[in-house]
Design a protein around this motif. Structure first.
Motif, PDB file in Angstrom:
ATOM      1  N   GLY A   1     -21.490  44.713  33.762  1.00  0.00           N
ATOM      2  CA  GLY A   1     -22.502  45.136  35.455  1.00  0.00           C
ATOM      3  C   GLY A   1     -22.760  43.978  35.505  1.00  0.00           C
ATOM      4  N   VAL A   2     -22.264  43.283  36.921  1.00  0.00           N
ATOM      5  CA  VAL A   2     -23.969  42.379  37.259  1.00  0.00           C
ATOM      6  C   VAL A   2     -24.784  42.199  37.075  1.00  0.00           C
ATOM      7  CG1 VAL A   2     -23.549  40.295  38.602  1.00  0.00           C
ATOM      8  CG2 VAL A   2     -21.648  40.882  37.885  1.00  0.00           C
ATOM      9  N   HIS A   3     -24.550  42.835  37.850  1.00  0.00           N
ATOM     10  CA  HIS A   3     -26.994  43.989  38.157  1.00  0.00           C
ATOM     11  C   HIS A   3     -27.726  44.435  36.918  1.00  0.00           C
ATOM     12  CE1 HIS A   3     -26.416  43.907  42.471  1.00  0.00           C
ATOM     13  NE2 HIS A   3     -24.929  44.648  42.420  1.00  0.00           N
ATOM     14  N   ASN A   4     -26.420  44.187  35.692  1.00  0.00           N
ATOM     15  CA  ASN A   4     -27.295  44.842  34.590  1.00  0.00           C
ATOM     16  C   ASN A   4     -27.464  44.144  33.347  1.00  0.00           C
ATOM     17  OD1 ASN A   4     -26.666  47.707  35.376  1.00  0.00           O
ATOM     18  ND2 ASN A   4     -24.929  47.390  34.381  1.00  0.00           N
ATOM     19  N   VAL A   5     -26.882  42.863  33.079  1.00  0.00           N
ATOM     20  CA  VAL A   5     -27.071  41.947  32.329  1.00  0.00           C
ATOM     21  C   VAL A   5     -28.060  40.899  33.385  1.00  0.00           C
ATOM     22  CG1 VAL A   5     -25.961  39.838  31.429  1.00  0.00           C
ATOM     23  CG2 VAL A   5     -24.305  41.634  32.026  1.00  0.00           C
ATOM     24  N   VAL A   6     -29.533  40.944  31.927  1.00  0.00           N
ATOM     25  CA  VAL A   6     -30.298  39.875  32.573  1.00  0.00           C
ATOM     26  C   VAL A   6     -29.919  38.138  31.410  1.00  0.00           C
ATOM     27  CG1 VAL A   6     -32.661  39.615  31.648  1.00  0.00           C
ATOM     28  CG2 VAL A   6     -31.576  41.834  32.555  1.00  0.00           C
ATOM     29  N   GLN A   7     -29.834  38.633  30.788  1.00  0.00           N
ATOM     30  CA  GLN A   7     -29.179  37.258  29.931  1.00  0.00           C
ATOM     31  C   GLN A   7     -28.128  37.068  29.119  1.00  0.00           C
ATOM     32  OE1 GLN A   7     -32.875  36.139  26.808  1.00  0.00           O
ATOM     33  NE2 GLN A   7     -32.842  38.528  25.482  1.00  0.00           N
ATOM     34  N   ILE A   8     -27.726  36.128  28.434  1.00  0.00           N
ATOM     35  CA  ILE A   8     -26.705  36.190  26.924  1.00  0.00           C
ATOM     36  C   ILE A   8     -27.927  35.037  26.140  1.00  0.00           C
ATOM     37  CG2 ILE A   8     -24.983  34.572  26.820  1.00  0.00           C
ATOM     38  CD1 ILE A   8     -23.044  34.975  29.046  1.00  0.00           C
ATOM     39  N   ILE A   9     -27.716  35.131  24.985  1.00  0.00           N
ATOM     40  CA  ILE A   9     -28.847  33.937  23.607  1.00  0.00           C
ATOM     41  C   ILE A   9     -27.315  33.918  22.537  1.00  0.00           C
ATOM     42  CG2 ILE A   9     -29.506  34.699  21.794  1.00  0.00           C
ATOM     43  CD1 ILE A   9     -31.205  37.013  23.536  1.00  0.00           C
ATOM     44  N   ALA A  10     -26.416  32.976  22.822  1.00  0.00           N
ATOM     45  CA  ALA A  10     -25.929  32.394  21.482  1.00  0.00           C
ATOM     46  C   ALA A  10     -26.541  32.336  20.598  1.00  0.00           C
ATOM     47  CB  ALA A  10     -25.390  31.257  22.558  1.00  0.00           C
ATOM     48  N   SER A  11     -25.315  32.278  19.643  1.00  0.00           N
ATOM     49  CA  SER A  11     -25.977  32.751  18.386  1.00  0.00           C
ATOM     50  C   SER A  11     -25.544  31.394  18.050  1.00  0.00           C
ATOM     51  CB  SER A  11     -24.274  33.226  17.269  1.00  0.00           C
ATOM     52  OG  SER A  11     -23.664  32.692  17.359  1.00  0.00           O
ATOM     53  N   SER A  12     -25.278  29.650  18.275  1.00  0.00           N
ATOM     54  CA  SER A  12     -25.570  29.319  17.798  1.00  0.00           C
ATOM     55  C   SER A  12     -25.657  27.587  18.961  1.00  0.00           C
ATOM     56  CB  SER A  12     -24.485  28.543  17.007  1.00  0.00           C
ATOM     57  OG  SER A  12     -24.188  27.022  16.327  1.00  0.00           O
ATOM     58  N   THR A  13     -26.466  26.508  18.159  1.00  0.00           N
ATOM     59  CA  THR A  13     -26.489  25.370  19.893  1.00  0.00           C
ATOM     60  C   THR A  13     -25.244  24.347  19.514  1.00  0.00           C
ATOM     61  OG1 THR A  13     -27.502  23.964  18.102  1.00  0.00           O
ATOM     62  CG2 THR A  13     -28.734  26.090  19.358  1.00  0.00           C
ATOM     63  N   LYS A  14     -24.467  24.745  18.439  1.00  0.00           N
ATOM     64  CA  LYS A  14     -23.082  24.077  18.347  1.00  0.00           C
ATOM     65  C   LYS A  14     -21.896  23.825  18.349  1.00  0.00           C
ATOM     66  CE  LYS A  14     -26.023  21.662  14.947  1.00  0.00           C
ATOM     67  NZ  LYS A  14     -25.941  21.748  12.687  1.00  0.00           N
ATOM     68  N   GLY A  15     -21.119  23.202  18.509  1.00  0.00           N
ATOM     69  CA  GLY A  15     -19.955  23.990  18.796  1.00  0.00           C
ATOM     70  C   GLY A  15     -19.491  24.260  20.527  1.00  0.00           C
ATOM     71  N   TRP A  16     -18.156  25.159  20.578  1.00  0.00           N
ATOM     72  CA  TRP A  16     -18.439  25.534  22.067  1.00  0.00           C
ATOM     73  C   TRP A  16     -18.966  25.680  22.667  1.00  0.00           C
ATOM     74  CZ3 TRP A  16     -18.585  30.797  24.146  1.00  0.00           C
ATOM     75  CH2 TRP A  16     -18.498  31.793  22.872  1.00  0.00           C
ATOM     76  N   MET A  17     -20.327  27.332  21.734  1.00  0.00           N
ATOM     77  CA  MET A  17     -21.685  27.377  22.591  1.00  0.00           C
ATOM     78  C   MET A  17     -22.518  26.426  23.262  1.00  0.00           C
ATOM     79  SD  MET A  17     -21.952  30.837  20.331  1.00  0.00           S
ATOM     80  CE  MET A  17     -21.255  31.748  19.694  1.00  0.00           C
ATOM     81  N   GLY A  18     -22.705  25.254  22.643  1.00  0.00           N
ATOM     82  CA  GLY A  18     -23.674  24.146  23.113  1.00  0.00           C
ATOM     83  C   GLY A  18     -23.258  24.182  24.041  1.00  0.00           C
ATOM     84  N   HIS A  19     -21.567  23.737  24.391  1.00  0.00           N
ATOM     85  CA  HIS A  19     -20.886  22.919  25.304  1.00  0.00           C
ATOM     86  C   HIS A  19     -21.247  24.005  26.737  1.00  0.00           C
ATOM     87  CE1 HIS A  19     -19.782  19.701  23.036  1.00  0.00           C
ATOM     88  NE2 HIS A  19     -18.626  19.693  22.420  1.00  0.00           N
ATOM     89  N   VAL A  20     -20.641  24.670  26.275  1.00  0.00           N
ATOM     90  CA  VAL A  20     -20.569  25.853  27.791  1.00  0.00           C
ATOM     91  C   VAL A  20     -22.379  26.534  28.411  1.00  0.00           C
ATOM     92  CG1 VAL A  20     -20.807  27.827  27.026  1.00  0.00           C
ATOM     93  CG2 VAL A  20     -19.578  27.753  28.700  1.00  0.00           C
ATOM     94  N   GLY A  21     -22.980  26.410  27.184  1.00  0.00           N
ATOM     95  CA  GLY A  21     -24.400  26.400  27.386  1.00  0.00           C
ATOM     96  C   GLY A  21     -25.008  25.931  28.611  1.00  0.00           C
ATOM     97  N   LYS A  22     -24.699  24.719  28.617  1.00  0.00           N
ATOM     98  CA  LYS A  22     -25.352  23.364  29.711  1.00  0.00           C
ATOM     99  C   LYS A  22     -24.981  23.870  30.630  1.00  0.00           C
ATOM    100  CE  LYS A  22     -25.653  20.149  25.747  1.00  0.00           C
ATOM    101  NZ  LYS A  22     -24.935  18.362  25.128  1.00  0.00           N
ATOM    102  N   GLN A  23     -22.957  24.075  31.314  1.00  0.00           N
ATOM    103  CA  GLN A  23     -22.927  24.435  32.519  1.00  0.00           C
ATOM    104  C   GLN A  23     -23.360  25.661  32.291  1.00  0.00           C
ATOM    105  OE1 GLN A  23     -19.526  22.564  33.267  1.00  0.00           O
ATOM    106  NE2 GLN A  23     -19.265  21.242  31.574  1.00  0.00           N
ATOM    107  N   PHE A  24     -23.323  26.778  32.062  1.00  0.00           N
ATOM    108  CA  PHE A  24     -24.181  27.997  32.174  1.00  0.00           C
ATOM    109  C   PHE A  24     -24.785  28.534  34.146  1.00  0.00           C
ATOM    110  CE2 PHE A  24     -25.418  32.606  32.378  1.00  0.00           C
ATOM    111  CZ  PHE A  24     -24.139  33.309  32.348  1.00  0.00           C
ATOM    112  N   MET A  25     -25.966  27.734  33.261  1.00  0.00           N
ATOM    113  CA  MET A  25     -27.229  27.997  34.726  1.00  0.00           C
ATOM    114  C   MET A  25     -26.520  28.026  36.602  1.00  0.00           C
ATOM    115  SD  MET A  25     -29.031  29.596  33.415  1.00  0.00           S
ATOM    116  CE  MET A  25     -30.909  30.004  34.503  1.00  0.00           C
TER     117      MET A  25
END
Length: 670
Positions: A278-302
């Protein structure tokens, strides 16, 4: 409370009134005659009393199973056989009570129900079964449905292969537990466990999940990414967990290997998860790591998502800080020397016993669930045991000091420069270790404190080094680098501003960053009219007007500090923010979020890895998906019942990675 854990005594669910034989339901307030009718009321069985509409589902299921399972047994009289005359009613009622074997009540319940009757019945004492709670199981050799589900839940929760149910030793164990000879009971088969029992348990878990989902509209929620690399196949896998004050829910798992270099595909995956929650429900996404695909996608997510924040797990970021500090020349050398001491002492049972004699049975190594905190916690112990270590190796009883390794350790504990360096490292690192302790001890959201806490860490380190910049600035630089690059989110500064225990304190500092981050969070609210109202209502909060006047009082604010009472700052807003509904809702959603990631739940990954094994058809895949859904959500439920209470581990493996130079892998999380 699961259905199997519901109280056996109806008195725990009703209140005896002053009026003779009258009982009031604790849930809906209905008054009825006696605790026996209360059981039918709670179990939702119509007849002499109407069902309770407010009883929790697990309690209703518990009493219904007992009453229907016993009273409607084929060898026993049914409720429909009740005669129309009063004597017949009493006679059948007595039979029903005898047949029920007092499963959910006491002798006093029965006596109060029948008081005034012309008949007197002697009712023998019954002992509740240790596992099943059903005397019927003792007489006919069949396990109740609830007991069978409990066995199934044990298999599912612990990831045990269902085929174990066919093991003769397992069946002997169950029968021995029930104090019967082997083969007495019909234990659920492998097919029953992975069939009807699994389906029923998954259905109940989905209902539990739906109840939690209803809270997301008011408190908001955070999506936790639990990502790792499959050791066997090298796949990039991720579990999606939705976290909120009502509890965490495992949503699903995904194999992102094919999309690992395609940021757009990863963004679409995350967008789909957000839409599902639910778009109205989600406040944040918390990644478990700064490396790998999470590090790459996190830079463009916002840049793509204008209504959801992205941050990295606070405990993981603290680990990164400790990792960087441990690589500094002045620090790594001290940690190597500390490792030499611990290897020598723990490498020989006689030396270890000698140390325990000197230390009063205290341990030298401090095991930790946060692996990169362990060297610093152990070094802190070494500093605390300085006098005992020096006395131990100075003693004539320390014959081990004559060996090459022992002589090196003897020289180390005599070396003043080692102790000075060890003290400095402890001063630099332990404040950060304490942050992880704070996060993992908390059973309430800590997002309202992380901003202030990290500032306090830096101030504490500065004071420990007597404000000498040359000493503390290298540590500050490490903290600032990780904070600014990975951990900091506008959400943290806004939560700092909206936390009344901090905002109304004398040392609150509303600098440009805090004001800007608060404005950023307000702009994340989708409705522009609501944004305007929030800004207008902030004036009352800032100046302590109306209800906020009482809420800003020191005593009222301290009630909501972590560890003081069960409340947290979002509950303060529930009490004092009613005159500013838009601001109240905004503050509660922000302050209800966590700042830590999925690692705190310690989910096992093996079942997720099986989900993506090739070669299964849909008929095979669906039960496995149900199994994973149930398995992980049972783990999450248990993790709430057993809060970590810190970062210290209960035991230590003698071959621990820190002692033997193996570095933990922060990318895969293993």
């Amino acid at each position: 409370m699961a259905a199997a854990d519901a109280s056996f005594n109806a008195r725990d669910h009703g209140t005896a009134l002053a009026e003779k034989n009258r009982v009031q339901c604790n849930y809906c307030g209905k008054v009825m005659s006696g605790f026996y009718r209360l059981k039918y009321h709670l179990g939702g069985i119509r007849g002499d009393v109407t069902p309770c509409e407010k009883v929790p589902e697990n309690v209703e299921e518990y009493f219904r199973n007992i009453l229907l399972g016993e009273l409607h047994h084929p060898d026993r009289p049914r409720k429909s056989n009740v005669c129309s005359n009063s004597n017949g009613v009493k006679r059948i009622k007595l039979e029903a009570i005898q047949n029920a074997n007092y499963e959910s009540g006491s002798h006093e319940d029965v006596e109060s129900e029948l008081e005034g009757s012309t008949q007197h019945v002697s009712l023998p004492s019954r002992r509740i079964g240790s596992l099943t709670g059903s005397d019927n199981e003792k007489t006919n050799g069949s396990l109740s449905w609830q007991t069978q589900k409990s066995i199934g839940r044990f298999f599912i929760e612990n990831g045990i292969d269902f085929s174990v149910a066919n093991s003769p030793s397992f069946r002997d164990m169950i029968n021995a537990t029930l104090c019967h000879s082997p083969g007495k009971y019909e234990i659920p088969s492998c097919d029953e466990l992975k069939g009807l029992i699994l389906q029923e348990e998954a259905k109940e878990m989905r209902e539990h999940g739906e109840r939690i989902r209803h809270s997301w509209a008011s408190t908001g929620c955070s999506i936790l990414l639990d990502g790792w690399i499959d050791d066997q196949n090298g796949r990039n896998l991720v579990n999606f967990i939705v976290d909120c004050p009502q509890g965490p829910i495992y949503l699903r798992s995904s194999d992102v290997t094919a999309s690992i270099d395609d940021v757009d595909a990863l963004q679409l995956l995350l967008d789909g998860v957000i839409e599902e929650v639910g778009v109205h429900n989600v406040v944040q996404i918390i990644a478990s790591s700064t490396k790998g695909w999470m590090g790459h996608v996190g830079k463009q997510f916002m840049e793509r998502q204008r209504t959801v924040f992205w941050t990295v797990s606070a405990s993981h970021c603290i680990e990164l800080m400790l990792e960087k500090i441990s690589t500094m020349d002045s620090v790594s050398g001290i940690l190597d020397k500390a490792r030499t001491i611990t290897r020598f002492i723990h490498g020989d049972a006689a030396v270890l016993q000698l140390f325990r004699n000197y230390s009063g049975s205290r341990e030298l190594i401090k095991p930790s669930k946060v692996r990169l905190a362990m060297p610093f916690m152990t070094l802190e112990n070494i500093v605390l045991e300085k006098e005992n270590l020096q006395a131990m190796f100075a003693s004539s009883a320390s014959n081990w000091a004559s060996t090459t390794k022992g002589n090196r350790v003897v020289n180390l504990v005599k070396d003043r420069s080692f102790w000075n360096g060890a003290t400095m490292v402890v001063k630099a690192a332990i404040p950060l270790v304490n942050v992880v302790r704070l996060i993992n001890r908390a059973d309430k959201p800590q997002v309202g404190y992380i901003y202030e806490t990290m500032d306090q860490v830096k101030e504490t380190i500065g004071k420990e080094f007597n404000k000498k910049k040359a000493l503390y600035m290298p540590i500050w630089n490490v903290i600032d680098e990780i904070w600014n690059t990975h951990l900091h989110s506008p959400l943290h500064a806004a939560a700092y501003y909206l936390n009344p225990s901090l905002f109304y304190s004398s040392d609150f500092n509303c600098d440009e960053e805090v004001s800007s981050d608060l404005l950023c969070c307000i702009c994340m609210v989708q409705d522009e009219h609501t944004q305007v109202l929030i800004n207008l209502q902030l004036d009352k909060y800032i100046n302590g007007k109306d209800d906020f006047r009482e809420g800003s009082n020191m005593d009222q604010r301290n009630k909501y500090l972590p560890g003081k009472e069960i409340f947290h700052s979002a509950e303060w807003w529930l009490r004092y923010g009613n005159q500013c509904p838009e601001l109240q809702k905004f503050a509660i959603k922000i302050l209800s979020q966590t700042c830590d990631g999925a690692s705190k739940y310690g989910l096992k990954r093996s079942l997720s890895e099986k989900l993506f094994t090739n070669g299964r058809n849909h008929m095979e895949q669906q039960p496995l998906s149900d199994l994973a859904f149930l398995h992980y959500n049972l783990q999450l439920q248990n993790s709430q019942l057993a809060v970590w209470g810190g970062i210290e581990a209960d035991e230590i493996d003698p071959m621990d990675a820190w002692i033997f130079d193996e570095e933990p892998d922060l990318v895969s999380g293993r």
